[in-house]
Design a protein around this motif. Sequence first.
Motif, PDB file in Angstrom:
ATOM      1  N   ALA A  35     -45.492  23.426 -29.491  1.00  0.00           N
ATOM      2  CA  ALA A  35     -44.443  23.157 -30.124  1.00  0.00           C
ATOM      3  C   ALA A  35     -44.745  22.301 -31.134  1.00  0.00           C
ATOM      4  N   THR A  36     -43.896  22.332 -32.281  1.00  0.00           N
ATOM      5  CA  THR A  36     -43.918  21.208 -33.192  1.00  0.00           C
ATOM      6  C   THR A  36     -42.884  20.191 -33.091  1.00  0.00           C
ATOM      7  N   GLY A  37     -42.527  19.381 -34.180  1.00  0.00           N
ATOM      8  CA  GLY A  37     -41.219  18.512 -33.927  1.00  0.00           C
ATOM      9  C   GLY A  37     -42.018  17.262 -33.469  1.00  0.00           C
ATOM     10  N   SER A  38     -41.044  16.292 -33.304  1.00  0.00           N
ATOM     11  CA  SER A  38     -41.382  14.922 -32.642  1.00  0.00           C
ATOM     12  C   SER A  38     -41.597  14.817 -31.295  1.00  0.00           C
ATOM     13  N   THR A  39     -40.568  15.603 -30.774  1.00  0.00           N
ATOM     14  CA  THR A  39     -40.175  15.642 -29.334  1.00  0.00           C
ATOM     15  C   THR A  39     -41.730  15.598 -28.182  1.00  0.00           C
ATOM     16  N   PRO A  40     -42.812  16.470 -28.721  1.00  0.00           N
ATOM     17  CA  PRO A  40     -43.946  16.761 -27.905  1.00  0.00           C
ATOM     18  C   PRO A  40     -45.068  15.753 -28.245  1.00  0.00           C
ATOM     19  N   LEU A  41     -44.909  14.693 -29.241  1.00  0.00           N
ATOM     20  CA  LEU A  41     -45.915  14.148 -29.730  1.00  0.00           C
ATOM     21  C   LEU A  41     -46.514  13.209 -28.798  1.00  0.00           C
ATOM     22  N   LEU A 131     -41.536  23.241 -25.027  1.00  0.00           N
ATOM     23  CA  LEU A 131     -40.352  23.291 -26.055  1.00  0.00           C
ATOM     24  C   LEU A 131     -39.613  22.097 -26.371  1.00  0.00           C
ATOM     25  N   GLY A 132     -39.151  22.071 -27.448  1.00  0.00           N
ATOM     26  CA  GLY A 132     -38.157  20.844 -27.730  1.00  0.00           C
ATOM     27  C   GLY A 132     -36.892  21.746 -27.763  1.00  0.00           C
ATOM     28  N   ILE A 133     -35.917  21.011 -28.024  1.00  0.00           N
ATOM     29  CA  ILE A 133     -34.486  21.474 -28.178  1.00  0.00           C
ATOM     30  C   ILE A 133     -33.871  21.178 -29.525  1.00  0.00           C
ATOM     31  N   GLY A 134     -33.289  21.895 -30.385  1.00  0.00           N
ATOM     32  CA  GLY A 134     -32.682  21.596 -31.433  1.00  0.00           C
ATOM     33  C   GLY A 134     -31.264  20.999 -31.071  1.00  0.00           C
ATOM     34  N   SER A 135     -30.576  20.001 -31.915  1.00  0.00           N
ATOM     35  CA  SER A 135     -29.267  19.848 -31.617  1.00  0.00           C
ATOM     36  C   SER A 135     -28.290  20.812 -31.631  1.00  0.00           C
ATOM     37  N   GLY A 137     -29.109  23.495 -29.787  1.00  0.00           N
ATOM     38  CA  GLY A 137     -29.492  24.421 -28.881  1.00  0.00           C
ATOM     39  C   GLY A 137     -30.501  25.270 -29.151  1.00  0.00           C
ATOM     40  N   HIS A 138     -30.839  25.356 -30.395  1.00  0.00           N
ATOM     41  CA  HIS A 138     -32.129  26.275 -30.576  1.00  0.00           C
ATOM     42  C   HIS A 138     -33.207  25.857 -29.824  1.00  0.00           C
ATOM     43  N   ILE A 139     -34.307  27.033 -29.632  1.00  0.00           N
ATOM     44  CA  ILE A 139     -35.564  27.012 -29.038  1.00  0.00           C
ATOM     45  C   ILE A 139     -36.480  27.500 -30.061  1.00  0.00           C
ATOM     46  N   ALA A 166     -35.146  17.491 -42.523  1.00  0.00           N
ATOM     47  CA  ALA A 166     -35.192  16.903 -43.821  1.00  0.00           C
ATOM     48  C   ALA A 166     -36.204  15.709 -44.021  1.00  0.00           C
ATOM     49  N   ARG A 167     -35.997  15.046 -42.615  1.00  0.00           N
ATOM     50  CA  ARG A 167     -36.783  13.735 -42.734  1.00  0.00           C
ATOM     51  C   ARG A 167     -38.194  13.664 -42.812  1.00  0.00           C
ATOM     52  N   PHE A 168     -38.737  14.958 -42.589  1.00  0.00           N
ATOM     53  CA  PHE A 168     -40.212  15.323 -42.759  1.00  0.00           C
ATOM     54  C   PHE A 168     -40.568  15.696 -44.091  1.00  0.00           C
ATOM     55  N   PHE A 169     -39.621  15.814 -45.112  1.00  0.00           N
ATOM     56  CA  PHE A 169     -39.661  16.321 -46.439  1.00  0.00           C
ATOM     57  C   PHE A 169     -39.263  15.298 -47.540  1.00  0.00           C
ATOM     58  N   ASN A 201     -28.450  12.434 -29.701  1.00  0.00           N
ATOM     59  CA  ASN A 201     -28.301  13.514 -30.477  1.00  0.00           C
ATOM     60  C   ASN A 201     -28.643  15.062 -29.995  1.00  0.00           C
ATOM     61  N   LYS A 202     -29.112  14.917 -28.755  1.00  0.00           N
ATOM     62  CA  LYS A 202     -29.540  16.305 -27.889  1.00  0.00           C
ATOM     63  C   LYS A 202     -28.724  16.280 -26.749  1.00  0.00           C
ATOM     64  N   ALA A 203     -27.734  15.249 -26.574  1.00  0.00           N
ATOM     65  CA  ALA A 203     -26.837  15.411 -25.369  1.00  0.00           C
ATOM     66  C   ALA A 203     -26.008  16.499 -25.306  1.00  0.00           C
TER      67      ALA A 203
HETATM   68  P1  PGA Z   1     -37.653  17.580 -32.697  1.00  0.00           P
HETATM   69  O1  PGA Z   1     -37.160  19.075 -32.795  1.00  0.00           O
HETATM   70  O2  PGA Z   1     -38.613  17.533 -31.668  1.00  0.00           O
HETATM   71  O3  PGA Z   1     -37.953  17.055 -33.952  1.00  0.00           O
HETATM   72  O4  PGA Z   1     -36.332  16.844 -32.303  1.00  0.00           O
HETATM   73  C1  PGA Z   1     -36.740  19.888 -31.766  1.00  0.00           C
HETATM   74  C2  PGA Z   1     -36.535  21.202 -32.247  1.00  0.00           C
HETATM   75  O5  PGA Z   1     -35.922  21.569 -33.131  1.00  0.00           O
HETATM   76  O6  PGA Z   1     -36.782  22.201 -31.469  1.00  0.00           O
END
Ligand code: PGA
Length: 260
Positions: A35-41, A131-135, A137-139, A166-169, A201-203
């Motif tokens: 997965a990409t995004g900041s969560t798995p870094l 996997l990360g999870i979007g705010s 609920g997306h995977i 958008a924070r990455f762009f 913001n994921k709660a």
């Molecule tokens: P994030 O994104 O790891 O940058 O919070 C997670 C996602 O959108 O699945």
Amino acid sequence: MEVVIVDTPTDAVPIVADAYSKLLTEKPDAILGLATGSTPLGVYKELIRRHKEQGLSFAQARSFNLDEYVGLPEGHPEAYATFIRREFTDQVDFRPGAVKGPNGLAEDLLQAAIDYDNEIVDSGGIDLQILGIGSDGHIAFNEPMSSLGSRTRLKTLTEQTRADNARFFDSIDGVPRLCLTQGIGTIMEARHIVMLGFGENKADAVHACIEGPIMAKWPASALQLHPHTTVVVDEAAASRLEEHDYYKTTWSKKPDWQSI
Ligand code: PGA
């Protein structure tokens, strides 16, 4: 679904990295879902450290990214193919060609999605999917109302996801509107899924997807049907969980010999 609540994202790292170490020891030619995004870094950093200091090897492994933006030029720093190489795979010993992702520059995007899905199936399937999870609920990029049986396909990003990313762009205008993403049905075929969620913001999404009804409005809720999913969340992301204390007790009583 096993729910592990840790104090901080840093505390999640050894738990998840141990799952990779165990898998790669038992099955060096494992198929990894990345997965990409900041969560798995943090997990990727720890795997790089274990590679450099402890000889953890990915030389026989292969990997599949979850998703890709459509239309970002090759080598764009935010293209997920670039991201995963920079943050993880180029820093360990994957063989050339062993790291795959959907082709967001394909002339025929619909066919590229089908081909990618088939490639995953033909590989024998993913052993460990992070996997990360979007705010919302997306995977991967399966936005709300995605079919819970969906396969890899072309999708339109929600404005919420574009704003989150958008924070990455330079600005939201630079965030593509289309993507290719593994479907929920594709992801559900992974043998072990580890979903991470960190921060306040994921709660809401964590609560809805773990404890709410299974519904397309909350795509990660499909994981309730998966036979081996581990959800690792920090206290902030766990703050709305109704069974918080039960999850904590269960984890604290888990036998030492039993991994996630
Ligand atoms: P994030 O994104 O790891 O940058 O919070 C997670 C996602 O959108 O699945």
